[in-house]
Motif scaffolding. Structure first.
Motif, short mmCIF file in Angstrom:
data_model
loop_
_atom_site.label_atom_id
_atom_site.label_comp_id
_atom_site.label_asym_id
_atom_site.label_seq_id
_atom_site.Cartn_x
_atom_site.Cartn_y
_atom_site.Cartn_z
N GLU A 137 -26.38 -26.72 -41.01
CA GLU A 137 -26.53 -25.92 -42.24
C GLU A 137 -27.84 -26.25 -42.93
O GLU A 137 -28.53 -25.36 -43.41
CB GLU A 137 -25.34 -26.17 -43.19
N HIS A 171 -30.56 -24.42 -41.34
CA HIS A 171 -30.42 -22.96 -41.41
C HIS A 171 -30.14 -22.30 -40.05
O HIS A 171 -30.71 -21.27 -39.73
CB HIS A 171 -31.65 -22.31 -42.05
N ARG A 197 -27.49 -20.71 -39.05
CA ARG A 197 -26.89 -19.37 -39.20
C ARG A 197 -27.95 -18.33 -39.51
O ARG A 197 -28.00 -17.26 -38.89
CB ARG A 197 -25.89 -19.34 -40.36
#
Ligand code: NAP
Length: 284
Positions: free
Chosen positions: A260, A263, A265
């Motif tokens: 996460e 980044h 996603r």
């Protein structure tokens, strides 16, 4: 018009006996959709034709005109850049094709897998012809592909059923409006490239964490394959699986926190959209 006698059995024509043409014809034979003698493949290379004939027992020709004349269903599996020269060579014979098909076959069908070639263009090149545009992906070569199909203006439900049956031989099939074909290209068409990088990176992560590369490769590959299989077979939402494997204060949530932060996603979402945009550019 009567069919050429040596091609009396032929049901399915393949223009372009390359990687995708071979993947499809081999699986169609293996799945008993067509018998080898019912398939006629056209390819300019002698060696390629000889190989396909020897390996699969299909009929072969170097004459596209013959394929169009005798086959009620034709798969166009050439590169998009080969279309203009094929079209030039066929300009006159295509008229014969339309006449002969109108007499001989009630539902002739042309299926194109040429990336980025729109239905409108295909219907201009093959006027009056029922056309289905399809976008398979590379895992189709091992029977694990997914193909999106879109119907041309003259394609009937029967044609779509036929197209589905053909691509089900190399994996799964979804139907979309043609306006979504570029998005399909951005996701499932280009997706094998993204997933390959993920597998390579996981392998490097394993090596960085102390594993021998050959073991890390095996672990990474099977983890991706097994996770996809689990999601598919159990009908799980990915978020549900993620929640199940993250114990409080545990290892997986520590790893996810890093993904996460970096980044992951957003990077994947951006990749699909960028590939969709590039497909749009190439097609315009
Ligand atoms: N491979 C994939 O994963 C994939 C995925 C989605 C869509 N597609 C689409 O599938 C199509 C085929 O791709 P591919 O990877 O199978 O390409 P490929 O391996 O290059 O096969 C194309 C074959 O068609 C032959 N050919 C060229 N001009 C011809 C003509 N006028 N008549 C008959 N045959 C001709 C080529 O011969 P030469 O080599 O002598 O030119 C080659 O053997 C492309 O349009 C591509 O966009 C492929």
């Amino acid at each position: 018009m009567t069919k050429t006698s040596s091609y009396d059995l032929v049901q399915f024509g393949v223009i372009g006996g390359g990687v995708m043409g071979e993947a499809l014809l081999s699986r169609l034979i293996a799945n008993d959709v067509y018998r080898p003698t019912e398939i006629l493949v056209s390819d300019p290379q002698d060696q390629r034709r000889e190989f396909l004939q020897r390996q699969y027992g299909v009929q072969v020709t170097n004459d596209n005109q013959t394929v169009f004349k005798v086959c009620p269903t034709v798969l166009l599996a050439i590169k998009p850049q080969s279309l203009p020269s094929m079209q030039a060579a066929l300009e006159h014979p295509l008229n014969d094709f339309q006449d002969s098909q109108a007499d001989a076959e009630p539902n002739p069908l042309l299926i194109s897998i040429m990336a980025g070639v729109p239905l409108e263009k295909l219907e201009t090149v093959f006027p009056g012809q029922s056309v289905v545009r399809a976008m398979p992906n590379t895992p189709a070569t091992v029977g694990a592909g997914i193909t999106a199909i879109a119907a041309g203006t003259l394609a009937t439900d029967e044609h779509l059923k036929q197209a589905r049956q053909i691509f089900q031989a190399v994996g799964q099939v979804v139907q979309v409006p043609e306006s979504l074909m570029d998005a399909v290209t951005g996701l499932s068409g280009s997706g094998p490239g993204y997933v390959a990088i993920v597998i390579e990176a996981l392998t490097d992560g394993g090596v960085a964490a102390g594993l021998p590369r050959n073991i890390a490769e095996k672990l990474a590959l099977q983890t991706v394959l097994g996770t996809a299989q689990l999601l598919q077979e159990a009908g799980l939402h990915p978020a549900e699986l993620k929640d199940r494997v993250t114990s409080p204060g545990g290892t997986t949530i520590a790893g996810i926190t890093q993904l996460e932060r970096q980044h992951l996603r957003a990077a994947l979402i951006d990749a699909v959209v960028a590939a969709r945009d590039r497909a749009q550019q190439l097609g315009s």
